[in-house]
Scaffold this motif. Structure first.
Motif, mmCIF file in Angstrom:
data_model
loop_
_atom_site.group_PDB
_atom_site.id
_atom_site.type_symbol
_atom_site.label_atom_id
_atom_site.label_comp_id
_atom_site.label_asym_id
_atom_site.label_seq_id
_atom_site.Cartn_x
_atom_site.Cartn_y
_atom_site.Cartn_z
ATOM 1 N N TYR A 46 -9.931 10.955 -1.150
ATOM 2 C CA TYR A 46 -9.091 10.241 -2.126
ATOM 3 C C TYR A 46 -9.911 9.639 -3.254
ATOM 4 C CZ TYR A 46 -9.711 5.822 0.695
ATOM 5 O OH TYR A 46 -10.176 4.730 1.388
ATOM 6 N N VAL A 48 -9.681 6.641 -6.552
ATOM 7 C CA VAL A 48 -8.982 5.447 -7.044
ATOM 8 C C VAL A 48 -9.491 5.151 -8.448
ATOM 9 C CG1 VAL A 48 -8.545 2.991 -6.605
ATOM 10 C CG2 VAL A 48 -8.892 4.531 -4.671
ATOM 11 N N SER A 66 -4.019 5.511 -7.058
ATOM 12 C CA SER A 66 -4.687 6.115 -5.906
ATOM 13 C C SER A 66 -4.170 7.545 -5.776
ATOM 14 C CB SER A 66 -4.346 5.373 -4.611
ATOM 15 O OG SER A 66 -4.734 4.027 -4.715
ATOM 16 N N THR A 80 -5.798 6.494 3.408
ATOM 17 C CA THR A 80 -6.772 5.530 2.877
ATOM 18 C C THR A 80 -7.334 4.715 4.044
ATOM 19 O OG1 THR A 80 -4.991 3.935 2.487
ATOM 20 C CG2 THR A 80 -5.609 5.356 0.640
ATOM 21 N N LYS A 81 -8.457 4.034 3.780
ATOM 22 C CA LYS A 81 -9.048 3.191 4.834
ATOM 23 C C LYS A 81 -8.027 2.171 5.327
ATOM 24 C CE LYS A 81 -13.293 1.434 4.090
ATOM 25 N NZ LYS A 81 -14.437 0.952 3.259
ATOM 26 N N GLY A 82 -7.353 1.559 4.396
ATOM 27 C CA GLY A 82 -6.380 0.520 4.734
ATOM 28 C C GLY A 82 -7.053 -0.838 4.760
ATOM 29 N N HIS A 83 -6.340 -1.831 4.326
ATOM 30 C CA HIS A 83 -6.916 -3.174 4.236
ATOM 31 C C HIS A 83 -5.834 -4.232 4.141
ATOM 32 C CE1 HIS A 83 -6.080 -1.876 0.116
ATOM 33 N NE2 HIS A 83 -5.797 -3.151 -0.100
ATOM 34 N N HIS A 85 -5.688 -8.033 1.978
ATOM 35 C CA HIS A 85 -6.448 -8.584 0.859
ATOM 36 C C HIS A 85 -7.365 -9.713 1.330
ATOM 37 C CE1 HIS A 85 -3.194 -6.730 -1.853
ATOM 38 N NE2 HIS A 85 -4.218 -5.908 -1.700
ATOM 39 N N GLU A 92 1.349 -7.049 -3.626
ATOM 40 C CA GLU A 92 1.023 -5.867 -4.435
ATOM 41 C C GLU A 92 2.275 -5.007 -4.592
ATOM 42 O OE1 GLU A 92 -2.443 -3.909 -2.895
ATOM 43 O OE2 GLU A 92 -2.558 -2.518 -4.593
ATOM 44 N N TYR A 94 3.477 -1.020 -5.159
ATOM 45 C CA TYR A 94 3.124 0.400 -5.158
ATOM 46 C C TYR A 94 4.320 1.166 -5.723
ATOM 47 C CZ TYR A 94 -1.051 0.457 -1.998
ATOM 48 O OH TYR A 94 -2.297 0.328 -1.425
ATOM 49 N N HIS A 131 -2.187 -2.672 4.576
ATOM 50 C CA HIS A 131 -1.494 -1.517 4.018
ATOM 51 C C HIS A 131 -2.401 -0.293 3.943
ATOM 52 C CE1 HIS A 131 -2.654 -4.508 0.989
ATOM 53 N NE2 HIS A 131 -2.936 -3.523 0.139
ATOM 54 N N LEU A 133 -2.052 4.138 2.880
ATOM 55 C CA LEU A 133 -1.266 5.293 2.438
ATOM 56 C C LEU A 133 -1.675 6.525 3.239
ATOM 57 C CD1 LEU A 133 -1.452 4.771 -1.430
ATOM 58 C CD2 LEU A 133 0.675 4.886 -0.077
ATOM 59 N N TRP A 147 -1.601 -5.440 -8.819
ATOM 60 C CA TRP A 147 -1.811 -6.611 -7.948
ATOM 61 C C TRP A 147 -2.782 -7.584 -8.600
ATOM 62 C CZ3 TRP A 147 -4.580 -2.232 -7.915
ATOM 63 C CH2 TRP A 147 -5.886 -2.220 -7.454
ATOM 64 N N HIS A 153 -10.591 -6.983 -1.204
ATOM 65 C CA HIS A 153 -10.233 -6.098 -0.089
ATOM 66 C C HIS A 153 -10.931 -6.591 1.162
ATOM 67 C CE1 HIS A 153 -9.594 -3.370 -3.555
ATOM 68 N NE2 HIS A 153 -8.617 -2.895 -2.819
ATOM 69 N N TYR A 155 -11.653 -5.156 4.652
ATOM 70 C CA TYR A 155 -11.559 -3.927 5.447
ATOM 71 C C TYR A 155 -11.923 -4.150 6.911
ATOM 72 C CZ TYR A 155 -11.309 -1.448 0.996
ATOM 73 O OH TYR A 155 -10.920 -1.007 -0.228
#
Ligand code: PAN
Ligand code: ZN
Length: 179
Positions: A46, A48, A66, A80-83, A85, A92, A94, A131, A133, A147, A153, A155
């Protein structure tokens, strides 16, 4: 500067836009079965791009795209890794520009909701929610996001505990499995 709503690309006098590319090797540890051939590790999974002219200032906004490629790692769709905040209460938006995906939202009790994302799907991600994707289609999944610039982020939690569901390919589409 301009923004192409078809492709999700910034263009014409692009300033203050940061680009990041994630390769499979950068995110392989998020997959349930991470064993893959060497050449797969070198593939892009991916990208960004984010326009953030003011830095991490409280109250400022950033805006970006993204683009998640289509594919899977041993049957588990690219994601995505996902996180969460870093400033956890930051929300945020989307908006899906193209492709077919799922937006996984996991609350602090590890309850996960999967939201369908296809062209024109819009989702308000509340604060304190992790979140991610997932591209469940055969084309790139392209999602616009807006956002707070100071959100950051986090993680760590996802890297250690993961989401409470995983999304796998089936003959007819996909299946969401609790883990
Ligand atoms: C997005 C994400 C982007 C990449 O801009 O950062 O989709 O996902 P990961 O950061 O989880 O690798 C966003 O949600 N920003 O807050
Ligand atoms: Zn986010």
């Amino acid at each position: 500067m301009k923004y192409n709503l078809q492709t999700g690309e910034f263009y014409s006098n692009v300033e203050d836009v940061e680009y990041a590319t994630k390769y499979i090797k950068d995110v392989i540890s998020i997959y349930e079965k991470p064993e893959v051939a060497e050449e797969v590790l070198e593939q892009v999974t991916y990208e960004v791009q984010v326009h953030n002219p003011h830095g991490e200032i409280e109250g400022a906004l950033q805006f970006g795209t993204s683009r998640i490629k289509a594919g899977d790692i041993n049957g588990e769709f690219f994601m995505t890794k996902g996180h969460m905040h870093e400033v956890a209460n930051r929300a945020e938006y989307y908006l899906c520009l193209s492709g077919k995906g799922l937006l996984l939202l996991m609350d602090e009790e590890r309850k996960t909701t999967a939201i369908d994302m296809s062209e024109q799907s819009i989702c308000n991600i509340p604060g304190n929610v992790s979140h991610r994707l997932v591209n469940i289609g055969e084309e790139d999944l392209v999602v616009l996001a807006c956002w707070n610039s100071d959100a950051g982020h986090n993680y760590e939690q996802i890297a250690t505990e993961g989401f409470s569901v995983r999304v796998f390919k089936t003959e007819n589409g996909y299946i969401i499995k609790e883990v």
